[in-house]
Design an enzyme around this catalytic site. Structure first.
Site, PDB file in Angstrom:
ATOM      1  N   HIS A   4      -8.127  -6.722  14.235  1.00  0.00           N
ATOM      2  CA  HIS A   4      -8.917  -7.428  13.557  1.00  0.00           C
ATOM      3  C   HIS A   4      -8.890  -8.643  12.529  1.00  0.00           C
ATOM      4  CE1 HIS A   4      -8.357  -6.787   8.880  1.00  0.00           C
ATOM      5  NE2 HIS A   4      -8.764  -5.445   9.026  1.00  0.00           N
ATOM      6  N   GLU A  38       0.384  -1.487  -0.289  1.00  0.00           N
ATOM      7  CA  GLU A  38       0.097  -0.283  -0.149  1.00  0.00           C
ATOM      8  C   GLU A  38       0.420   1.011   0.271  1.00  0.00           C
ATOM      9  OE1 GLU A  38      -3.247  -0.375   3.318  1.00  0.00           O
ATOM     10  OE2 GLU A  38      -4.483  -1.476   1.776  1.00  0.00           O
ATOM     11  N   GLU A  83      -6.576  -7.339  -0.491  1.00  0.00           N
ATOM     12  CA  GLU A  83      -6.483  -7.376   0.976  1.00  0.00           C
ATOM     13  C   GLU A  83      -8.680  -7.336   0.755  1.00  0.00           C
ATOM     14  OE1 GLU A  83      -4.686  -4.818   2.995  1.00  0.00           O
ATOM     15  OE2 GLU A  83      -2.947  -5.431   2.884  1.00  0.00           O
ATOM     16  N   GLU A 103      -2.872  -4.131  15.719  1.00  0.00           N
ATOM     17  CA  GLU A 103      -3.947  -5.154  14.845  1.00  0.00           C
ATOM     18  C   GLU A 103      -4.494  -6.095  15.697  1.00  0.00           C
ATOM     19  OE1 GLU A 103      -3.517  -3.042  10.403  1.00  0.00           O
ATOM     20  OE2 GLU A 103      -2.260  -4.949  10.957  1.00  0.00           O
TER      21      GLU A 103
HETATM   22  C1  GAL Z   1      -4.158  -2.798   5.243  1.00  0.00           C
HETATM   23  C2  GAL Z   1      -2.442  -3.124   5.244  1.00  0.00           C
HETATM   24  C3  GAL Z   1      -2.432  -4.389   6.488  1.00  0.00           C
HETATM   25  C4  GAL Z   1      -3.824  -4.389   6.932  1.00  0.00           C
HETATM   26  C5  GAL Z   1      -4.945  -3.598   7.252  1.00  0.00           C
HETATM   27  C6  GAL Z   1      -5.933  -3.878   8.059  1.00  0.00           C
HETATM   28  O1  GAL Z   1      -4.257  -1.121   5.072  1.00  0.00           O
HETATM   29  O2  GAL Z   1      -1.930  -3.063   3.822  1.00  0.00           O
HETATM   30  O3  GAL Z   1      -1.146  -4.064   6.371  1.00  0.00           O
HETATM   31  O4  GAL Z   1      -3.139  -3.380   8.030  1.00  0.00           O
HETATM   32  O5  GAL Z   1      -4.770  -2.307   6.259  1.00  0.00           O
HETATM   33  O6  GAL Z   1      -6.973  -3.212   7.756  1.00  0.00           O
END
Ligand code: GAL
Ligand code: ZN
Length: 640
Positions: A356, A149, A305, A353
């Site tokens: 998450h 990203e 993702e 995270e």
């Molecule tokens: C994205 C990132 C991942 C993780 C994810 C969480 O922005 O590429 O590494 O952090 O968000 O939602």
């Protein structure tokens, strides 16, 4: 674009360094159980791959690569450069990014590096070189994943190194400082420059900063990271023929990269998407982002993702209800994704995270979430034949990151007007009717579209009006106002589109509260002191035209509410002969991808759609009609 994975693969980020060795074998076994086709490996592994400067430890990583390869899991290999290790930032604090007020963004999270730093680049490329040599012809490695990203947290940097890079970029763009003075309108407020050396990035100022200075800095910042991407990619290409991607972030909140410029620099376009529950219509935004990703890619793309359930970075992190995972995943596939990836394999025990969602939640594989993930793996296998099928759209909606940057600058008629609002609103209205919409750049070939929508395209080229002439077109307020330098087109708004639309606006009159038009439509935000010889479709109470029509060219000079937007979208789409899928309505999406009909039902009632063929998910044959239950989805291969 050749796709690296089979069918429509299920994938995920895999961060084995967060787990003891013993877990790795179980991981691979569970991945097989869930039908995982690919994993993204090594995104945040730098500190453990290069524990000390120039000293590499690939032993543990080789072991993971070996286990995955043995297990038949393909690898999207990250270059591992997204987050620099503490030894690097400690030895070279000059690589840290600096914000517009001069604050250093310190290490302790991730991506604390300046996009223009040659020191960072040197260290990162040395690691990429190691990765490329070691894994560049490994049979399990099917895709390279540059950084991660790019620009997620460090998209713009105002440090002295970036200042020098900005000056070089400006010298390349303008050659002569007088050209910069002209473009930036520096006769205003005594801003005239005598040499490029006097130019700084747009740091915090006492009053309104120069808009074209800000716009050029946005362009420079996108280019600076793209240049970085190219540098990593070129190292990879020297040692490997494996295709290269970097994961994009097309969302309502991330404006900093012009992905129309980035996409041609990738072998595969990949995109990350998370439902954003801060928005009024998160699923409609997903559909928009998918259609824009397809526009950027010029065809199929890879969802790198997404989340199996909640994220950790919104104020309230909404979990997916049972069944939503499948519908949300297949929405991406309906709109052109040839693979569905998630962040991440196993929910972390520690770190920022840890709350998450993941494929394997904290509860472990004996959980409803993991069972849904496994069901999704099976569903993606069942729809594998959809891969590569094109989405055919009758409507083009024009989108431009340059217009976004310029539109959302300060000191405009209303700070409540935000660029993304109108594109989202019109896209949603049209898709709810059953239209399929390509979101494309204004310079795209528009000849095959029956209708072109131009929402708040504040900045555009002079050529666009010519390209639109003779087409069915719908333009909204605050479009065509400025040229690429953010200079106003004189003689009346909407500058570029005055003749096309047959209207002339002498002043903008933003609204402070909602109004009702003479046809009963609700409107708010915006109105214009407009005169026209064209047909007036709706007016304000004082008879000022609010919606006009000159032949096939419609102009909407206010923000219509949802009902009025939907009604006008239907009228314009029908006039243009846009094909509207049977059975579509709010909450029921019907999208045709090649010979496959996707019906996604988020509404409370069953959806009935005309279709004949075989449902790839259930194997059922449909003869004339398919009924899709609430919260469910069907993918019908049409024909026999
Ligand atoms: C994205 C990132 C991942 C993780 C994810 C969480 O922005 O590429 O590494 O952090 O968000 O939602
Ligand atoms: Zn910098």
């Amino acid at each position: 674009m050749t796709f690296p994975f089979e069918g429509i693969a299920l994938g995920c980020d895999y961060n084995p360094e967060q787990w003891p060795r013993a877990v790795w074998r179980e991981d691979v076994r569970l991945m097989q159980e869930a039908g995982v086709g690919f994993v993204t490996l090594g995104v945040f592994s730098w500190a453990l791959l290069e524990p000390r400067p120039g000293e590499f430890d690939f032993g543990w990583f080789d072991e993971v690569v070996g286990l995955l390869a043995e297990g038949g899991i393909a690898i999207d290999m990250a270059t591992a450069t997204a987050a620099p290790p503490p030894w690097l930032t400690a030895a070279h604090p000059e690589i840290l990014p600096v914000d517009h007020a001069g604050h250093t963004l310190w290490p302790g999270s991730r991506q604390s590096w300046c996009p223009s730093s040659p020191v960072f680049r040197e260290h990162a490329l040395a690691l990429v070189e190691q990765m490329a040599r070691r894994y560049g012809s490994h049979p399990a490695v099917r895709l390279w994943h540059v950084s991660n990203e790019l620009g997620c947290h460090n998209g713009r940097c105002w440090c002295d190194v970036s200042a020098a890079a900005f000056r070089r970029w400006l010298t390349g763009r303008y050659g002569d400082v007088e050209k910069l003075n002209e473009a930036w309108g520096t006769a205003f407020w005594s801003q005239h420059y005598t040499t490029f050396d006097e130019v700084l990035p747009p740091r915090i100022t006492p009053a309104v900063p120069n808009p074209t200075h800000q716009l050029d800095f946005a362009r420079f910042s996108s280019d600076a990271l793209l240049d970085y991407h190219r540098a990593e990619r070129d190292v990879l290409r020297r040692h490997s023929t494996v295709p290269v991607t970097t994961n994009f972030m097309i969302s309502a909140h991330q404006s900093e990269q012009d992905y129309f410029v980035w996409a041609p620099e990738c072998d595969v376009v990949s995109q990350d998407h998370y439902l954003d529950h801060r928005l009024p219509h998160p699923h409609a935004e997903q559909a928009f982002a998918d259609d824009l990703t397809r526009g950027v890619a010029g065809g199929s793309w890879l969802l790198m993702e997404s989340a199996t359930s909640a994220v950790n970075w919104q104020p309230v992190n909404v979990a997916k209800r049972p069944g939503e995972l499948l519908v949300d995943a297949l929405r991406h596939v309906a709109r052109g994704a040839d693979g569905v990836g998630f962040f991440q394999w196993r929910a972390s025990r520690a770190g920022g995270e840890k709350f998450h969602s993941a494929l394997v939640p904290h509860a472990g594989p004996d959980s409803a979430r993991f069972r849904e993930v496994t069901a999704l793996g099976a569903a993606l296998k069942a729809v594998g034949e959809v891969a590569g099928a094109p989405v055919a759209a009758d409507v083009a909606l024009l989108w431009d990151w340059n217009a976004w940057w310029a539109c959302d600058l300060d000191s405009h008629p209303s700070s409540e007007l935000r660029y993304v609002d109108a594109p989202h609103r019109w896209h949603r209205a049209l898709t709810e009717l059953g239209a399929t919409v390509d979101v494309v750049h204004p310079s795209a070939d528009l000849s095959s579209y029956r209708l072109v929508v131009v929402p708040t395209l504040y900045l555009c080229s002079d050529e666009l009006a010519t390209a639109l002439a003779g087409k069915h077109v719908l333009v909204t307020y605050f479009s065509g106002i400025v040229d690429e330098q953010d200079h106003v087109r004189l003689g009346g708004y909407p500058g570029a589109f005055r003749d096309l639309l047959g209207v002339r606006v002498e002043e903008f009159a933003p609204l402070r509260s909602p109004v009702t038009l003479d046809d009963g439509s609700g409107a708010d935000l915006w109105s214009e002191v407009l005169t026209t010889g064209a047909e007036v479709v709706a007016s304000h109470v004082d008879e000022t035209p609010a919606v006009t029509r000159k032949g096939d060219a419609w102009y909407v000079a206010t923000r219509l509410d949802e009902a009025a937007t939907a009604a006008l979208a239907r009228r314009v789409a029908e006039a243009a002969g846009v094909r509207l899928a049977d059975g579509a309505r709010p909450g029921v999406e019907v999208v045709r991808r090649g010979r496959y009909l996707f019906v996604l039902n988020r509404s409370d009632a069953p959806a009935e759609v005309a279709a004949s063929g075989t449902d790839l998910l259930t194997g059922e044959a449909h003869n004339g009609k398919v009924t899709v239950g609430s919260g469910s989805v069907a993918v019908v291969r049409e024909g026999t």
